[in-house]
Design a protein around this motif. Structure first.
Motif, PDB file in Angstrom:
ATOM      1  N   GLY A 162      43.207  59.183  39.412  1.00 49.87           N
ATOM      2  CA  GLY A 162      42.359  58.029  39.147  1.00 49.87           C
ATOM      3  C   GLY A 162      42.926  57.112  38.081  1.00 49.87           C
ATOM      4  O   GLY A 162      42.827  55.883  38.187  1.00 49.87           O
ATOM      5  N   ILE A 163      43.532  57.692  37.051  1.00 50.77           N
ATOM      6  CA  ILE A 163      44.165  56.877  36.002  1.00 50.77           C
ATOM      7  C   ILE A 163      45.304  56.053  36.595  1.00 50.77           C
ATOM      8  O   ILE A 163      45.425  54.849  36.329  1.00 50.77           O
ATOM      9  N   ALA A 164      46.127  56.714  37.413  1.00 51.00           N
ATOM     10  CA  ALA A 164      47.242  55.995  38.034  1.00 51.00           C
ATOM     11  C   ALA A 164      46.738  54.873  38.940  1.00 51.00           C
ATOM     12  O   ALA A 164      47.255  53.742  38.898  1.00 51.00           O
ATOM     13  N   CYS A 165      45.720  55.156  39.739  1.00 51.54           N
ATOM     14  CA  CYS A 165      45.175  54.130  40.647  1.00 51.54           C
ATOM     15  C   CYS A 165      44.491  53.014  39.865  1.00 51.54           C
ATOM     16  O   CYS A 165      44.602  51.832  40.223  1.00 51.54           O
ATOM     17  N   GLY A 166      43.784  53.371  38.799  1.00 53.85           N
ATOM     18  CA  GLY A 166      43.103  52.360  37.995  1.00 53.85           C
ATOM     19  C   GLY A 166      44.071  51.415  37.312  1.00 53.85           C
ATOM     20  O   GLY A 166      43.860  50.200  37.286  1.00 53.85           O
ATOM     21  N   ILE A 167      45.154  51.966  36.765  1.00 50.12           N
ATOM     22  CA  ILE A 167      46.176  51.125  36.120  1.00 50.12           C
ATOM     23  C   ILE A 167      46.845  50.223  37.154  1.00 50.12           C
ATOM     24  O   ILE A 167      47.083  49.037  36.912  1.00 50.12           O
ATOM     25  N   PHE A 168      47.144  50.801  38.324  1.00 50.14           N
ATOM     26  CA  PHE A 168      47.782  50.005  39.381  1.00 50.14           C
ATOM     27  C   PHE A 168      46.881  48.855  39.816  1.00 50.14           C
ATOM     28  O   PHE A 168      47.343  47.709  39.962  1.00 50.14           O
ATOM     29  N   ARG A 169      45.598  49.135  40.020  1.00 47.49           N
ATOM     30  CA  ARG A 169      44.668  48.086  40.448  1.00 47.49           C
ATOM     31  C   ARG A 169      44.571  46.973  39.405  1.00 47.49           C
ATOM     32  O   ARG A 169      44.520  45.787  39.747  1.00 47.49           O
ATOM     33  N   ALA A 215      44.172  45.486  47.354  1.00 52.03           N
ATOM     34  CA  ALA A 215      43.091  45.540  48.336  1.00 52.03           C
ATOM     35  C   ALA A 215      43.155  46.764  49.251  1.00 52.03           C
ATOM     36  O   ALA A 215      42.126  47.402  49.501  1.00 52.03           O
ATOM     37  N   PRO A 216      44.334  47.145  49.800  1.00 47.90           N
ATOM     38  CA  PRO A 216      44.369  48.348  50.655  1.00 47.90           C
ATOM     39  C   PRO A 216      43.932  49.609  49.915  1.00 47.90           C
ATOM     40  O   PRO A 216      43.181  50.423  50.459  1.00 47.90           O
ATOM     41  N   MET A 217      44.406  49.763  48.673  1.00 46.45           N
ATOM     42  CA  MET A 217      44.002  50.925  47.883  1.00 46.45           C
ATOM     43  C   MET A 217      42.511  50.885  47.581  1.00 46.45           C
ATOM     44  O   MET A 217      41.813  51.902  47.662  1.00 46.45           O
ATOM     45  N   THR A 218      42.012  49.699  47.242  1.00 46.09           N
ATOM     46  CA  THR A 218      40.591  49.548  46.942  1.00 46.09           C
ATOM     47  C   THR A 218      39.742  49.933  48.148  1.00 46.09           C
ATOM     48  O   THR A 218      38.714  50.607  48.015  1.00 46.09           O
ATOM     49  N   PHE A 219      40.180  49.525  49.326  1.00 45.20           N
ATOM     50  CA  PHE A 219      39.448  49.861  50.553  1.00 45.20           C
ATOM     51  C   PHE A 219      39.426  51.371  50.768  1.00 45.20           C
ATOM     52  O   PHE A 219      38.383  51.949  51.119  1.00 45.20           O
ATOM     53  N   LEU A 220      40.554  52.021  50.536  1.00 45.37           N
ATOM     54  CA  LEU A 220      40.626  53.474  50.710  1.00 45.37           C
ATOM     55  C   LEU A 220      39.724  54.190  49.710  1.00 45.37           C
ATOM     56  O   LEU A 220      39.002  55.132  50.062  1.00 45.37           O
ATOM     57  N   LEU A 221      39.741  53.743  48.462  1.00 46.84           N
ATOM     58  CA  LEU A 221      38.886  54.353  47.443  1.00 46.84           C
ATOM     59  C   LEU A 221      37.416  54.122  47.748  1.00 46.84           C
ATOM     60  O   LEU A 221      36.569  54.997  47.501  1.00 46.84           O
ATOM     61  N   ASP A 222      37.101  52.947  48.294  1.00 45.49           N
ATOM     62  CA  ASP A 222      35.712  52.651  48.655  1.00 45.49           C
ATOM     63  C   ASP A 222      35.203  53.595  49.750  1.00 45.49           C
ATOM     64  O   ASP A 222      34.007  53.910  49.790  1.00 45.49           O
ATOM     65  N   ALA A 232      39.114  55.919  39.188  1.00 43.40           N
ATOM     66  CA  ALA A 232      39.936  54.706  39.233  1.00 43.40           C
ATOM     67  C   ALA A 232      39.119  53.486  38.834  1.00 43.40           C
ATOM     68  O   ALA A 232      39.601  52.610  38.107  1.00 43.40           O
ATOM     69  N   GLU A 233      37.883  53.420  39.295  1.00 40.52           N
ATOM     70  CA  GLU A 233      37.027  52.291  38.949  1.00 40.52           C
ATOM     71  C   GLU A 233      36.647  52.322  37.471  1.00 40.52           C
ATOM     72  O   GLU A 233      36.581  51.283  36.802  1.00 40.52           O
ATOM     73  N   ILE A 234      36.418  53.515  36.944  1.00 41.86           N
ATOM     74  CA  ILE A 234      36.111  53.657  35.517  1.00 41.86           C
ATOM     75  C   ILE A 234      37.287  53.189  34.676  1.00 41.86           C
ATOM     76  O   ILE A 234      37.129  52.442  33.699  1.00 41.86           O
ATOM     77  N   VAL A 235      38.491  53.620  35.054  1.00 41.84           N
ATOM     78  CA  VAL A 235      39.693  53.255  34.293  1.00 41.84           C
ATOM     79  C   VAL A 235      39.964  51.758  34.372  1.00 41.84           C
ATOM     80  O   VAL A 235      40.262  51.113  33.361  1.00 41.84           O
ATOM     81  N   ARG A 236      39.852  51.206  35.567  1.00 42.50           N
ATOM     82  CA  ARG A 236      40.085  49.763  35.717  1.00 42.50           C
ATOM     83  C   ARG A 236      39.122  48.964  34.847  1.00 42.50           C
ATOM     84  O   ARG A 236      39.522  48.040  34.136  1.00 42.50           O
ATOM     85  N   GLY A 237      37.849  49.315  34.875  1.00 43.67           N
ATOM     86  CA  GLY A 237      36.869  48.602  34.067  1.00 43.67           C
ATOM     87  C   GLY A 237      37.114  48.772  32.578  1.00 43.67           C
ATOM     88  O   GLY A 237      36.936  47.831  31.790  1.00 43.67           O
TER      89      GLY A 237
END
Length: 217
Positions: A36-43, A52-59, A104-109
């Motif tokens: 999640g940390i890796a995905c959040g930083i990437f986003r 967007a593709p990663m966001t869709f998959l996480l959603d 990932a959403e927590i980290v991004r925010g």
């Protein structure tokens, strides 16, 4: 006088179920948090369009109920791909992705909550992107993310009760087995709740302690 058919062996059976709950939770939270940390930083770094593709998959993992995810993944691996994978591995894999999707959403925010002026000041001092991220951004973002992460970890621990569907005997499943045999649902559910409390209370108190300590810094 209080009388029960519960024996020490039954209590140990519940304790083993609690141990399985802890193991599944620990593996899923640790691996899911790292992913999640890796995905959040990437986003955050690439922006909403490229991510967007990663966001869709996480959603997908955030939107579909966990029970359905466990059933579908287990059926797909066993019936479609003909892979012999244990229920424990399926449970840990699904819960890891489930945890990562929320983390990932927590980290991004949390990263977005770090003032842009702080990052620009760090870069103006000659810090590289990696130094800026590890020395400035992530320490500040951790304070923002911690309460939500604690809630996520506790939620995953309770959601792990659903892994019974892939033949993993965790705490709640062990309780249900004993209820069927002993016909003492009230007592057994009280003991089950006590186990959950003992497991979750230290993590909740640790989160509260860190919040108070950081707020006074």
């Amino acid at each position: 006088m209080f009388d029960t058919a519960l024996t020490s062996s039954d209590f140990l059976f519940l304790a083993r179920g609690a141990g399985m709950t802890l193991l599944v939770t620990a593996i899923s939270v640790v691996l899911g948090t790292c992913l999640g940390i890796a995905c959040g930083i990437f986003r955050f770094q690439v922006g909403p369009w490229w991510a967007a593709p990663m966001t869709f998959l996480l959603d997908i993992f955030r939107s579909i109920p966990l029970l359905i995810q466990l059933v579908l993944v287990n059926a797909f691996l066993g019936m479609v791909l003909k892979l012999k994978i244990s229920g424990f591995s399926v449970a840990c894999g699904v819960l890891t992705l489930y945890t990562a999707a929320y983390c990932a959403e927590i980290v991004r925010g949390a990263i977005e909550a770090v003032p842009g002026t702080t990052r620009r000041a760090a870069r103006s001092l000659g810090l590289t992107w990696w130094q800026d991220m590890t020395s400035i951004v992530l320490p500040l973002a951790t304070r923002v993310a911690l309460p939500s992460w604690i809630g996520l970890a506790l939620g995953v621990m309770k959601d792990s009760a659903l892994v019974y569907i892939v033949q993993v005997t965790e705490l709640l499943k062990a309780t249900q087995i004993l209820i069927t045999r002993l016909q003492e649902p009230l007592l057994l559910l009280m003991i089950c709740g006590l186990f959950y409390f003992v497991i979750s209370f230290p993590l909740a108190r640790l989160g509260g302690y860190l919040e108070r300590r950081w707020s006074n810094d």
